[in-house]
Design a protein around this motif. Structure first.
Motif, PDB file in Angstrom:
ATOM      1  N   GLY A 131       0.719  -1.274   0.073  1.00 33.12           N
ATOM      2  CA  GLY A 131       0.047   0.064  -0.081  1.00 33.12           C
ATOM      3  C   GLY A 131       0.785   1.534  -0.059  1.00 33.12           C
ATOM      4  N   GLN A 132       1.995   1.354  -0.389  1.00 34.17           N
ATOM      5  CA  GLN A 132       3.138   2.304  -0.380  1.00 34.17           C
ATOM      6  C   GLN A 132       3.877   2.452  -1.615  1.00 34.17           C
ATOM      7  N   ALA A 188       6.198  -4.322   5.041  1.00 36.43           N
ATOM      8  CA  ALA A 188       5.104  -4.157   5.745  1.00 36.43           C
ATOM      9  C   ALA A 188       5.209  -3.238   6.967  1.00 36.43           C
ATOM     10  N   ASP A 189       6.389  -3.030   7.324  1.00 34.86           N
ATOM     11  CA  ASP A 189       6.575  -1.900   8.390  1.00 34.86           C
ATOM     12  C   ASP A 189       7.127  -0.587   8.041  1.00 34.86           C
ATOM     13  N   GLY A 190       6.950  -0.151   6.799  1.00 31.22           N
ATOM     14  CA  GLY A 190       7.394   0.902   6.058  1.00 31.22           C
ATOM     15  C   GLY A 190       8.420   1.203   5.107  1.00 31.22           C
ATOM     16  N   LEU A 198       3.384   9.696  12.295  1.00 29.79           N
ATOM     17  CA  LEU A 198       4.563   9.308  11.359  1.00 29.79           C
ATOM     18  C   LEU A 198       5.967   9.288  12.195  1.00 29.79           C
ATOM     19  N   SER A 199       6.753   8.287  12.290  1.00 28.71           N
ATOM     20  CA  SER A 199       7.822   8.061  12.878  1.00 28.71           C
ATOM     21  C   SER A 199       9.020   7.982  11.909  1.00 28.71           C
ATOM     22  N   ARG A 242       7.706   5.022   9.161  1.00 27.42           N
ATOM     23  CA  ARG A 242       6.292   4.373   9.290  1.00 27.42           C
ATOM     24  C   ARG A 242       5.365   5.185   9.716  1.00 27.42           C
ATOM     25  N   VAL A 243       4.206   4.992   9.159  1.00 27.61           N
ATOM     26  CA  VAL A 243       2.888   5.654   9.438  1.00 27.61           C
ATOM     27  C   VAL A 243       1.898   4.939  10.025  1.00 27.61           C
TER      28      VAL A 243
END
Length: 309
Positions: A20-21, A137-139, A242-243, A304-305
């Motif tokens: 999805g990114q 999966a984690d960004g 957002l990190s 990551r969001v």
């Protein structure tokens, strides 16, 4: 020449997508031009026919930030760099931002690019820089590898310069978290003149706090780390967080609220910059990395969001 044959200012565009990114990496500077999650732009990037404003998304190497008067010493010799920030009489943000990187490997979810940096006046060392962008999966994950291909030990530093926003939420309404116990004190040329603890003051974001009208262009040090050795700076609006996280090689964070950018970019996003060394490190020697001949240095950061609640 027809418009269809004019190359974009940022060069070739490498787009990757997964989970999805979507991310867009550019040839000129090897930086990040776009990062989307669920079709939403979280990176305040730029158009293909636009120069990256405020160093947006760029890789900053072999030094980040500023060097006073562009002059420094290393290994018993003194060097003079071009003054790329002439108004403040500084050398700023390294030598690779306007170089053309080459494609090494591309898959649907990742791209690896590379640049050979030749020895030159002011920086007479030879490096190969390789950067890999991966969507998982984690960004987004960014891996840097830098190899000294010359005969002498080389001083080195690196930072990334992405600007992030939570669309629909003004900077003033963002909650910021910075896991740092001190900050650099700057003079009018944005060069370090000291350091101060942040505890309890207006620059203390160790506990999440609304930015409000505060103007930030700060280098933060004395980082608190998670058990895995990483640290992260976060912005949140109560709905999304957002990190930006970084591994142990990144000992500093720079946070900039875009106040000096022009037009509608002014105070539209927050630059969250993982950085290996403080400003003017080539002069102070503080946290300068030394890469020996034939040796490589690596570092990793990412984004990551997540949805809150």
């Amino acid at each position: 020449m027809s418009n269809s044959t004019v190359a974009p200012l940022s060069g070739t565009q490498w787009t990757i997508a997964a989970h999805g990114q979507e991310a867009v990496v550019v040839e000129v500077g090897g930086g990040l031009r776009a990062y989307r999650v669920g079709g939403v732009d979280y990176l305040d990037g730029y158009a293909t026919d636009e120069l990256p404003p405020g160093s947006s998304g760029q890789v900053l190497a072999p030094w980040p930030s500023r060097i006073r008067d562009g002059r420094y010493s290393f290994g018993g010799s003194t060097y003079q760099l071009p003054l790329t920030e002439p108004a403040k009489h500084n050398a700023i943000h390294g030598l690779v931002a306007w170089q053309r990187w080459r494609l090494v490997e591309q898959a649907e979810d990742s791209v690896t690019i590379e640049l050979d940096l030749p020895a030159q006046v002011g920086y007479p060392w030879q490096l190969t820089l390789r950067t890999r962008y991966t969507l998982g999966a984690d960004g987004l994950r960014v891996d840097h590898e830098v190899t000294n291909i010359g005969a002498e030990a080389a001083p080195f530093g690196l930072a990334a310069h992405p600007y992030f926003r939570l669309p629909g939420t003004p900077v003033d309404d963002l909650t910021l978290t910075v896991p740092a116990r001190s900050r650099v004190l700057f003079d009018a040329r944005l060069l370090p003149i000291g350091a101060a603890k942040v505890s309890g003051g207006e620059h203390d974001f160790t506990v999440p706090r609304r930015i409000g009208a505060q103007v930030l262009d700060n280098a933060f040090g004395d980082i608190d780390r998670d058990p895995d050795g990483t640290s992260s700076v976060r912005i949140s609006d109560g709905t999304r967080t957002l990190s930006v996280w970084a591994g142990e090689a990144f000992k500093w964070w720079v946070v900039f609220t875009s106040d000096t950018l022009h037009g509608d970019r002014q105070r539209r996003a927050v630059a969250i910059e993982p950085q290996t060394c403080p400003p003017d490190a080539f002069r102070s020697g503080h946290d300068v990395i030394v890469i020996e001949p034939g040796s490589s240095w690596t570092a990793t950061w990412g984004v990551r969001v997540s949805l809150d609640g």
